[in-house]
Design an enzyme around this catalytic site. Structure first.
Site, PDB file in Angstrom:
ATOM      1  N   HIS A   1       0.859  -1.255  -0.165  1.00  0.00           N
ATOM      2  CA  HIS A   1      -0.106   0.099   0.191  1.00  0.00           C
ATOM      3  C   HIS A   1       0.893   1.232   0.015  1.00  0.00           C
ATOM      4  O   HIS A   1       0.587   2.190  -0.907  1.00  0.00           O
ATOM      5  CB  HIS A   1      -0.951  -0.080   1.183  1.00  0.00           C
ATOM      6  CG  HIS A   1      -1.552   1.629   1.567  1.00  0.00           C
ATOM      7  ND1 HIS A   1      -2.383   1.779   0.496  1.00  0.00           N
ATOM      8  CD2 HIS A   1      -1.667   2.173   2.475  1.00  0.00           C
ATOM      9  CE1 HIS A   1      -2.984   3.026   0.977  1.00  0.00           C
ATOM     10  NE2 HIS A   1      -2.479   3.172   2.120  1.00  0.00           N
TER      11      HIS A   1
ATOM     12  N   HIS B   1       3.690   6.752   5.908  1.00  0.00           N
ATOM     13  CA  HIS B   1       2.544   7.474   6.093  1.00  0.00           C
ATOM     14  C   HIS B   1       1.724   6.673   7.069  1.00  0.00           C
ATOM     15  O   HIS B   1       1.047   7.155   8.007  1.00  0.00           O
ATOM     16  CB  HIS B   1       1.684   7.973   5.221  1.00  0.00           C
ATOM     17  CG  HIS B   1       0.889   6.830   4.459  1.00  0.00           C
ATOM     18  ND1 HIS B   1       1.133   5.975   3.239  1.00  0.00           N
ATOM     19  CD2 HIS B   1      -0.384   6.376   4.697  1.00  0.00           C
ATOM     20  CE1 HIS B   1       0.416   5.153   3.168  1.00  0.00           C
ATOM     21  NE2 HIS B   1      -0.612   5.399   3.827  1.00  0.00           N
TER      22      HIS B   1
ATOM     23  N   GLU C   1       0.970   5.488  13.031  1.00  0.00           N
ATOM     24  CA  GLU C   1      -0.581   5.190  13.328  1.00  0.00           C
ATOM     25  C   GLU C   1      -0.797   3.752  13.542  1.00  0.00           C
ATOM     26  O   GLU C   1      -1.339   2.939  14.598  1.00  0.00           O
ATOM     27  CB  GLU C   1      -1.428   5.446  12.279  1.00  0.00           C
ATOM     28  CG  GLU C   1      -2.884   5.247  12.350  1.00  0.00           C
ATOM     29  CD  GLU C   1      -4.006   5.695  11.080  1.00  0.00           C
ATOM     30  OE1 GLU C   1      -4.738   4.896  10.832  1.00  0.00           O
ATOM     31  OE2 GLU C   1      -3.193   6.579  10.471  1.00  0.00           O
ATOM     32  N   ASP C   2       0.065   2.758  12.828  1.00  0.00           N
ATOM     33  CA  ASP C   2      -0.233   1.124  12.695  1.00  0.00           C
ATOM     34  C   ASP C   2       1.063   0.457  13.589  1.00  0.00           C
ATOM     35  O   ASP C   2       0.799  -0.785  13.646  1.00  0.00           O
ATOM     36  CB  ASP C   2      -0.370   0.756  11.235  1.00  0.00           C
ATOM     37  CG  ASP C   2      -1.816   1.328  10.443  1.00  0.00           C
ATOM     38  OD1 ASP C   2      -2.553   1.745  11.597  1.00  0.00           O
ATOM     39  OD2 ASP C   2      -1.739   1.372   9.413  1.00  0.00           O
TER      40      ASP C   2
ATOM     41  N   ASP D   1      -3.065   8.493  -0.928  1.00  0.00           N
ATOM     42  CA  ASP D   1      -3.692   7.337  -0.191  1.00  0.00           C
ATOM     43  C   ASP D   1      -4.909   7.006  -0.115  1.00  0.00           C
ATOM     44  O   ASP D   1      -5.301   5.682  -0.272  1.00  0.00           O
ATOM     45  CB  ASP D   1      -3.180   7.871   1.435  1.00  0.00           C
ATOM     46  CG  ASP D   1      -3.850   6.870   2.527  1.00  0.00           C
ATOM     47  OD1 ASP D   1      -3.544   5.634   2.498  1.00  0.00           O
ATOM     48  OD2 ASP D   1      -4.185   7.447   3.520  1.00  0.00           O
TER      49      ASP D   1
ATOM     50  N   ASP E   1     -25.298  13.126 -26.394  1.00  0.00           N
ATOM     51  CA  ASP E   1     -25.511  13.624 -27.639  1.00  0.00           C
ATOM     52  C   ASP E   1     -24.444  14.795 -27.732  1.00  0.00           C
ATOM     53  O   ASP E   1     -24.302  15.390 -29.091  1.00  0.00           O
ATOM     54  CB  ASP E   1     -26.973  14.115 -27.853  1.00  0.00           C
ATOM     55  CG  ASP E   1     -27.947  13.134 -28.654  1.00  0.00           C
ATOM     56  OD1 ASP E   1     -26.991  11.973 -28.899  1.00  0.00           O
ATOM     57  OD2 ASP E   1     -29.016  13.306 -28.691  1.00  0.00           O
TER      58      ASP E   1
END
Length: 708
Positions: free
Chosen positions: A48, A72, A76-77, A139, A259
């Site tokens: 990712h 990034h 957080e993770d 992201d 159209d």
């Protein structure tokens, strides 16, 4: 699947080896930090960040942005702190990563509050460094591309947030390509069946119209060669979300939308753009009112192009004409700044527009009470369509479609908006609520001491105007509630033989601590808003009198010399009751309403008659002398039916120097009518004069004042 080496090879086209190696080092650091973590699809998690970096590489972003893209999700993770990133990669990269990271250590009451707080945090970081939002958009784009493995509810939630916030931000920053993909992916996640149906219909129609598209393109190319004008011609695809929205909101059929044949002509210079415009107008007939010059007057997000619609081959042909640099800005917006490192006038103008937008975001954030209100204002401000109006000195102002003179006033400056009392549009006095049109010249008329009206919130459309008005009204209400609280407390203290200005600091501080408020003004505001009883706070503040501190003062102590004076224009925390509509001269009493302040009733009103005379909810009032305000009152007139009756009643009111606000025939039969009139009067004396004049009319049987 992309690898770090394939990314490094791409980066080598515009970054030197040292910077490429720094991006490589950030990748390996993130790979180690995310070791053992997998996405819902089963892929290693590092895929990712690598994909996000690839998206930014397509925009030629700098090495620090790419390093932040790799890292990034680390804070957080993985539990790696920001300080560790500062030590490894420097403060700029760590700040970018922190700006994109969610607030994970705080417990929120709801998911909406968590999203709002995270967006507010990101906005602060974005104001310091615009690259924060570019990393976040990349992201979000990769997350939208890989929504498949998530459950339907989570897919819809992420898609809703994307369509409400991130796609409009991409549009606001001029990043058309990214915006279109986010919108189409969000549409597909929200409405998979509709998306598939429209995509299938577009593919079929494209095949059916292949010949006519090639014929129009060939005609345009021949005309450019004939005039010796440089330019490449591209077909322009309509994206699925745009088709769906036009069908839904403009009530057009799929055939009507498709159209129209759209082409884009890219040329070398601004001069060539206008020459090509002349060439295509000589080839096909232009439709009146469909030409727009966004080169002379760029959109708020920096977009520049000439737009014209032609009629040829029995179909409408939309043409956009722009330079190569305008094309880059149209597709990549603020990110084009990194593609055009040389002194680019287009890039500089775009940067200034983004800076102004960010300043507006910061002002809205400062004025909002909480993150949910802030995000509401931001959503309102992310309008895709603009109008262009002028100040009297010729300055161009961009506003969302539907904006009013009040929005215009706040766009100039918050103080101008707050002091606005009237306006002129094209030199003619106009209503503050009327929507403005492109090309109009607007002049704002201000007055010292003027204040925003709550009515403005019903028609302003910009987030800045809405947040500024709410902020001003809250500030005004707080000031008025403090003043009312001071009067009520002073009145209660006087009845206890004490005075507000004689209280000792130590005693006041003890009472503040007892009531758990942080300031004396906050305590006064609570009293003024009806959240606390003035006599209870007075008992706590006054020297000990030997009485029960929770007992109400006797009626004679309360009323004797302690009535408050009402002048008729007290503001938002003192309101006049709709049920009895008191006017100067009526005996009146105030009733404290928790959270709203004081509501003034007639003493005879049913809403207060059931309360005890010594109720702590009641405040005894008297009218000030020389009141000049107008007060609303209703009269019920019973009369015989007569031609011209309404006009006669209205004329009678006008002769008595009163304003007629409304008149309505409530009931009638063949011989009688009952008319209800709403008037504005200055008091009972004027009302009595009006009633006497009406009663003297030959057909009138009775006149009574309506009390609900």
């Amino acid at each position: 699947m992309s690898t770090i080496e394939s990314l490094a090879e791409r980066l080598g086209n515009y970054l030197d080896d040292q910077k490429v190696n720094q991006v490589r080092r950030a990748y390996f650091y993130a790979e180690q930090a995310h070791e053992g973590q997998y996405r819902r699809s089963g892929e290693r998690y590092i895929s990712h960040p690598l994909a996000v970096a690839n998206i930014l590489a397509q925009l030629n972003l700098d090495h620090q942005s790419l390093m932040a893209a790799m890292l990034h999700d680390v804070i957080e993770d993985t539990g790696i702190p920001k300080d560790a990133l500062i030590e490894q990669f420097g403060a700029p990269v760590a700040e970018l990563v922190d700006g994109v990271s969610k607030l994970t250590q705080i417990e929120f009451r709801s998911r909406a509050e968590a999203q709002a707080e995270n967006f507010q945090k990101m906005t602060l970081a974005m104001a310091r460094d615009i690259r924060v939002i570019l990393v976040k958009l990349a992201d979000r784009l990769h997350n939208m591309r890989t929504l498949g493995p998530l459950n339907p509810e989570k897919r819809r939630r992420i898609a809703t947030e994307t369509l409400d916030i991130y796609a409009p931000i991409a549009h606001r920053l001029g990043m058309h390509s990214l915006c279109v993909e986010l919108e189409d992916l969000g549409f597909a996640a929200m409405y998979p069946m509709r998306s598939q149906y429209i995509a299938k219909a577009v593919r079929k129609l494209r095949g059916d119209h292949h010949e006519i598209i090639n014929e129009i393109r060939a005609g345009l190319e021949d005309k450019l060669r004939e005039r010796e004008l440089p330019g490449r011609i591209l077909g322009r695809e309509k994206h699925l979300n745009s088709i769906y929205n036009k069908m839904k909101f403009k009530h057009k059929s799929f055939g009507e939308i498709m159209d129209v044949y759209a082409f884009r002509i890219i040329t070398d210079s601004v001069d060539d753009c206008y020459r090509i415009l002349g060439a295509v107008h000589s080839l096909y007939k232009p439709l009146p009112g469909r030409f727009k010059d966004y080169i002379a007057m760029p959109k708020a997000n920096g977009y520049q192009s000439l737009h014209t619609t032609l009629f040829g081959k029995h179909v409408n042909i939309e043409i956009q004409i722009r330079t190569e640099e305008m094309e880059s800005v149209a597709n990549h917006g603020i990110a084009a700044h990194w593609m055009y490192k040389h002194d680019s006038e287009v890039g500089e103008v775009n940067q200034r527009r983004v800076d102004r937008w960010l300043e507006g975001l910061m002002e809205m954030r400062e004025r909002a009470d909480d993150s949910l209100e802030f995000i509401e204002h931001v959503k309102v401000d992310l309008f895709p369509d603009e109008i262009y109006v002028f100040t009297p000195k010729g300055r161009i102002m961009e506003l969302p479609r539907g904006a009013t003179p009040v929005d215009f006033a706040y766009a100039i400056h918050t103080d101008i908006g707050n002091a606005c009392v009237a306006c002129r549009v094209d030199r003619q006095l106009a209503s503050l609520s009327q929507p403005l049109q492109s090309g109009q010249t607007v002049e704002v008329i201000t007055a010292p001491g003027a204040r925003p009206s709550p009515v403005w919130l019903n028609y302003v459309v910009t987030g800045k105007a809405r947040s500024s008005i709410r902020h001003a009204l809250k500030t005004q209400q707080r000031r008025e509630s403090v003043e009312l609280g001071r009067q009520l407390l002073s009145r209660s203290l006087n009845s206890l033989g004490s005075r507000l200005d004689e209280l000792g600091d130590a005693r006041v501080q003890r009472v503040l601590e007892h009531n758990q408020v942080d300031s004396f003004d906050r305590l006064l505001a609570d009293i003024g808003l009806g959240n606390r009883m003035a006599y209870i706070v007075a008992r706590q503040l006054a020297p000990d009198t030997g009485q029960d501190s929770d007992a109400a003062p006797a009626l004679e102590d309360t009323r004797a010399g302690q009535t408050m004076t009402i002048a008729g224009s007290e503001g938002s925390v003192i309101q006049f009751a709709d049920c009895c509509q008191p006017i100067p001269g009526d005996p009146i009493v105030g009733r404290m309403s928790s959270g709203s302040g004081m509501v003034i009733h007639s003493e005879r009103c049913e809403s207060v008659r059931h309360l005890d005379a010594d109720s702590p909810q009641l405040v005894y009032l008297s009218w000030a002398k020389d009141i000049t305000d107008d007060f609303s009152v209703e009269l019920r007139v019973e009369t015989a039916r007569k031609r011209g009756l309404i006009a006669e009643l209205a004329n009678t009111v006008a002769l008595a120097e009163a304003n007629l606000e409304g008149i309505n025939v409530d009931e009638y039969d063949a011989r009688h009518s009952v008319v209800v009139m709403t008037l504005h009067v200055r008091g009972r004396t004027q009302l009595a004069r009006i009633m006497r004049r009406i009663r003297n009319l030959r057909t009138v049987k009775s006149v009574t004042r309506v009390r609900r």
